[in-house]
Design a protein around this motif. Structure first.
Motif, PDB file in Angstrom:
ATOM      1  N   HIS A 138      72.387 -11.368 -20.458  1.00 50.35           N
ATOM      2  CA  HIS A 138      72.979 -10.560 -21.529  1.00 50.35           C
ATOM      3  C   HIS A 138      74.486 -10.752 -21.720  1.00 50.35           C
ATOM      4  CE1 HIS A 138      74.367  -7.366 -24.013  1.00 50.35           C
ATOM      5  NE2 HIS A 138      74.973  -6.774 -22.996  1.00 50.35           N
ATOM      6  N   LEU A 139      75.271 -10.607 -20.643  1.00 54.79           N
ATOM      7  CA  LEU A 139      76.722 -10.614 -20.860  1.00 54.79           C
ATOM      8  C   LEU A 139      77.253 -11.996 -21.225  1.00 54.79           C
ATOM      9  CD1 LEU A 139      77.801  -7.951 -18.255  1.00 54.79           C
ATOM     10  CD2 LEU A 139      78.115  -7.831 -20.730  1.00 54.79           C
ATOM     11  N   ALA A 140      76.623 -13.029 -20.681  1.00 54.89           N
ATOM     12  CA  ALA A 140      77.018 -14.386 -21.088  1.00 54.89           C
ATOM     13  C   ALA A 140      76.636 -14.609 -22.554  1.00 54.89           C
ATOM     14  CB  ALA A 140      76.361 -15.416 -20.190  1.00 54.89           C
ATOM     15  N   ASN A 141      75.506 -14.032 -22.958  1.00 56.93           N
ATOM     16  CA  ASN A 141      75.047 -14.142 -24.351  1.00 56.93           C
ATOM     17  C   ASN A 141      75.994 -13.401 -25.304  1.00 56.93           C
ATOM     18  OD1 ASN A 141      73.052 -14.771 -26.372  1.00 56.93           O
ATOM     19  ND2 ASN A 141      72.376 -12.636 -26.284  1.00 56.93           N
ATOM     20  N   ALA A 142      76.300 -12.154 -24.944  1.00 59.01           N
ATOM     21  CA  ALA A 142      77.066 -11.304 -25.868  1.00 59.01           C
ATOM     22  C   ALA A 142      78.535 -11.701 -25.950  1.00 59.01           C
ATOM     23  CB  ALA A 142      76.925  -9.839 -25.459  1.00 59.01           C
ATOM     24  N   THR A 143      79.060 -12.338 -24.891  1.00 56.41           N
ATOM     25  CA  THR A 143      80.473 -12.749 -24.946  1.00 56.41           C
ATOM     26  C   THR A 143      80.637 -14.183 -25.476  1.00 56.41           C
ATOM     27  OG1 THR A 143      80.369 -13.410 -22.614  1.00 56.41           O
ATOM     28  CG2 THR A 143      81.277 -11.226 -23.086  1.00 56.41           C
ATOM     29  N   ALA A 144      79.521 -14.906 -25.623  1.00 55.38           N
ATOM     30  CA  ALA A 144      79.598 -16.315 -26.046  1.00 55.38           C
ATOM     31  C   ALA A 144      80.333 -16.523 -27.387  1.00 55.38           C
ATOM     32  CB  ALA A 144      78.198 -16.919 -26.093  1.00 55.38           C
ATOM     33  N   PRO A 145      80.191 -15.598 -28.367  1.00 54.88           N
ATOM     34  CA  PRO A 145      80.910 -15.819 -29.635  1.00 54.88           C
ATOM     35  C   PRO A 145      82.430 -15.835 -29.502  1.00 54.88           C
ATOM     36  CG  PRO A 145      79.125 -14.245 -29.939  1.00 54.88           C
ATOM     37  CD  PRO A 145      79.261 -14.458 -28.458  1.00 54.88           C
ATOM     38  N   ARG A 146      82.939 -15.412 -28.330  1.00 49.96           N
ATOM     39  CA  ARG A 146      84.385 -15.520 -28.143  1.00 49.96           C
ATOM     40  C   ARG A 146      84.825 -16.987 -28.189  1.00 49.96           C
ATOM     41  NH1 ARG A 146      88.035 -11.787 -28.780  1.00 49.96           N
ATOM     42  NH2 ARG A 146      89.174 -12.083 -26.815  1.00 49.96           N
ATOM     43  N   SER A 147      83.886 -17.904 -27.881  1.00 52.47           N
ATOM     44  CA  SER A 147      84.230 -19.336 -27.986  1.00 52.47           C
ATOM     45  C   SER A 147      84.538 -19.681 -29.444  1.00 52.47           C
ATOM     46  CB  SER A 147      83.096 -20.212 -27.455  1.00 52.47           C
ATOM     47  OG  SER A 147      81.920 -20.015 -28.228  1.00 52.47           O
ATOM     48  N   ALA A 148      83.840 -19.017 -30.368  1.00 55.88           N
ATOM     49  CA  ALA A 148      84.085 -19.284 -31.790  1.00 55.88           C
ATOM     50  C   ALA A 148      85.474 -18.799 -32.192  1.00 55.88           C
ATOM     51  CB  ALA A 148      83.017 -18.595 -32.635  1.00 55.88           C
ATOM     52  N   GLU A 149      85.908 -17.704 -31.565  1.00 58.78           N
ATOM     53  CA  GLU A 149      87.242 -17.195 -31.899  1.00 58.78           C
ATOM     54  C   GLU A 149      88.316 -18.199 -31.485  1.00 58.78           C
ATOM     55  OE1 GLU A 149      87.838 -13.114 -31.039  1.00 58.78           O
ATOM     56  OE2 GLU A 149      89.491 -13.125 -32.478  1.00 58.78           O
ATOM     57  N   ARG A 150      88.141 -18.724 -30.278  1.00 59.36           N
ATOM     58  CA  ARG A 150      89.112 -19.727 -29.797  1.00 59.36           C
ATOM     59  C   ARG A 150      89.031 -20.986 -30.665  1.00 59.36           C
ATOM     60  NH1 ARG A 150      93.558 -20.384 -28.649  1.00 59.36           N
ATOM     61  NH2 ARG A 150      94.307 -21.572 -26.871  1.00 59.36           N
ATOM     62  N   ALA A 151      87.800 -21.344 -31.076  1.00 57.72           N
ATOM     63  CA  ALA A 151      87.617 -22.537 -31.922  1.00 57.72           C
ATOM     64  C   ALA A 151      88.339 -22.353 -33.264  1.00 57.72           C
ATOM     65  CB  ALA A 151      86.133 -22.803 -32.147  1.00 57.72           C
ATOM     66  N   ILE A 152      88.280 -21.149 -33.803  1.00 59.30           N
ATOM     67  CA  ILE A 152      88.979 -20.891 -35.069  1.00 59.30           C
ATOM     68  C   ILE A 152      90.491 -21.046 -34.873  1.00 59.30           C
ATOM     69  CG2 ILE A 152      89.581 -19.076 -36.734  1.00 59.30           C
ATOM     70  CD1 ILE A 152      86.633 -18.037 -36.309  1.00 59.30           C
ATOM     71  N   GLN A 153      90.977 -20.503 -33.760  1.00 59.61           N
ATOM     72  CA  GLN A 153      92.418 -20.616 -33.496  1.00 59.61           C
ATOM     73  C   GLN A 153      92.823 -22.083 -33.354  1.00 59.61           C
ATOM     74  OE1 GLN A 153      92.407 -18.193 -29.970  1.00 59.61           O
ATOM     75  NE2 GLN A 153      92.896 -16.311 -31.080  1.00 59.61           N
ATOM     76  N   MET A 154      91.960 -22.853 -32.660  1.00 58.14           N
ATOM     77  CA  MET A 154      92.285 -24.280 -32.460  1.00 58.14           C
ATOM     78  C   MET A 154      92.218 -25.039 -33.782  1.00 58.14           C
ATOM     79  SD  MET A 154      90.809 -25.363 -28.737  1.00 58.14           S
ATOM     80  CE  MET A 154      89.372 -24.352 -28.549  1.00 58.14           C
TER      81      MET A 154
END
Ligand code: AHR
Length: 505
Positions: A264-280
């Protein structure tokens, strides 16, 4: 934009909303959809002729109602991987003359019963704009120009007249220069050098034909050398060249990410990678503009996140139609995804949930009805309320410290248990979206910046545990509505998504 301060267990979490500190307009297009000729998305999804639930066009009325309820502003079509061997002329004109073709992305047969005109008609009925992805696999530039002319031209020319003959007048705006051309699964996978060269030349020709279109470059994940290279080569400015025909050849840069994990927690926090990707990606766009001396008067290219969702292709393989069964954990992940788009409103010009029906979708059709999966509910709340302007937010909360997926999240960006975003709508209401990702505990949270003379409307999405799903027989996850007097602390229950909404005093 949100700042995060980690607090220790036992300290009081606090969310501070600054309703007057507007960060950026939230583009309505972040609530976009995507319909690909894949699995049961088109056939049996949006198009189901002969079914009593369909209208005279063969369009499923229950799906149209759901799209309207979601207020979907724009829908991408016809792929996805499918587009790499798609010849649009196969799908226009009298249906009895349309050829069936082998389809190489998902290894099926394309009957071409549904094509450009059916899609345009469907968009008109739904009330959304079409966004067309061009064939960068087996397609030619001539074919792409003909498609653009067919869809958009008001001149007395061959393909424009063919469109009129097939019964349509109106032009369309959004066009993408291929899909995932970097992927080994593509028919005609390309190197970044080959793609950049081709995309720039196509962009020139397409904008010569119609300078008014919004052209979208094919990026990768936003954090790759492909993204750097294609941006550097295509986001250019040449004051003596064809850029003078429009503000710039490339208007947006597309990226795709799917997230998923069995825990669950790895699943629910995974979209944070998209946030960093947007910043990059935003930084790479800046870099390309700096290196290519693009004048500041040329608007910065926005990010078009034209495929996003929770998807595990092993669990739900594409060749088998990718019909994911979503859990409450996935619904919380989707809430985090949407928080990301709101927080990053300055850079995200469009986002397209992949996909709109049946294929990795919140909606599952059957012959006799429609199931709204768990992820539908946060999506609906966001689309209804999280529009207007993103506003500044400070979150003090404990942080999840375990394994992340992808692992690089841990070193790149925080993973708070309370994932939040806030907007001020055009109606003046403040909207605060809070996903409590903890499976174990609710949090009593001090809410600073909440001043109202009235009540706070409370919308909650939760369930018995993070594994529950919705089926035709049982809707275990939906929206619970209540009110709160806005005094004291607010308790965000464990594994819940909450949207608070109030009129500021
Ligand atoms: O949305 C499903 C598929 O995922 C799309 O066809 C492709 O672009 C991506 O890999």
């Amino acid at each position: 934009m949100a700042s995060f301060t980690r607090v220790e267990e036992g300290e009081t979490p606090c969310i501070t909303v600054h309703p007057t500190n507007k960060i950026a307009k939230v583009d309505d297009n972040i609530y976009g959809g995507f319909t690909e000729h894949m699995g049961r998305c088109i056939y049996g999804g949006i198009y189901d002729p002969g079914n009593p639930l369909s209208d005279e066009n063969g369009f499923r009325k229950d799906v149209i109602e759901a799209m309207k309820e979601l207020n979907v502003p724009v829908v991408r079509y016809p792929g996805g991987n499918f587009v790499a061997t798609y010849h649009w002329l196969d799908g226009v004109g009298p249906k009895e003359n349309r050829p069936a073709r082998p389809e190489l992305a998902w290894i099926g047969t394309e009957t071409n019963e549904f094509g450009t005109d059916e899609f345009m008609k469907w968009c008109e009925v739904v009330g959304c704009e079409p966004y067309i992805c061009l064939n960068f696999g087996t397609g030619t530039l001539d074919e792409a120009l003909a498609w653009l002319e067919y869809c958009n031209s008001d001149r007395n020319t061959y393909y424009a007249n063919l469109r009129r003959k097939n019964g349509r007048e109106k032009p369309y705006n959004y066009w993408a220069l291929g899909n995932e051309c970097w992927g080994p699964w593509q028919v005609e996978q390309m190197t970044k050098e080959d793609y950049a060269k081709k995309a720039y030349q196509w962009a020139k020709a397409l904008k010569l034909l119609d300078p008014s279109i919004t052209l979208i470059l094919c990026g990768a994940t936003g954090s790759s050398s492909w993204d750097y290279h294609v941006l550097k080569e295509c986001v250019r400015w040449d004051s003596h060249g064809l850029n003078t025909i429009s503000k710039s050849l490339i208007d947006m840069h597309s990226i795709h990410i799917y997230t998923a994990d069995s825990e669950h927690l790895a699943n629910a926090t995974a979209p944070r990678s998209a946030e960093r990707a947007i910043q990059m990606t935003s930084a790479l766009i800046d870099l390309a503009r700096i290196e290519n001396q693009v004048p500041a008067t040329v608007p910065k290219q926005k990010i078009c996140f034209d495929e996003w969702n929770v998807w595990d292709p092993v669990r739900a393989p594409g060749e088998q139609g990718a019909e994911e069964r979503y859990t409450l954990s996935d619904a919380l992940a989707v809430a985090v995804w949407l928080n990301v788009f709101v927080r990053q409103a300055r850079d995200v010009g469009m986002a397209n949930l992949a996909q709109s029906v049946n294929v990795i979708s919140p909606l599952l059709t059957s012959r006799d009805g429609l199931v709204k999966q768990t992820i539908w509910w946060p999506l609906l709340l966001f689309s209804r309320y999280m529009r207007g302007h993103a506003v500044a937010l400070n979150v003090r909360a404990p942080e999840y410290a375990g394994r992340t997926n992808p692992p690089w999240i841990r070193a790149a960006i925080e993973t708070p248990f309370l994932d939040c975003s806030a907007t001020v709508g055009d109606d003046g209401y403040v909207n605060l979206a809070v996903a409590n990702l903890s499976e174990e505990r609710g949090f009593d949270v001090a809410l600073e910046g909440l001043k109202t003379d009235g009540e706070v409307a409370v919308f909650t999405v939760s369930g018995d545990n993070v594994h529950v799903t919705n089926t035709a027989e049982e809707q275990k996850v939906g929206i619970a509505e209540s009110t709160w007097d806005g005094k004291g602390k607010f308790t965000f229950g464990k594994h819940s998504f909450t949207l608070l909404r109030w009129k500021p005093a």
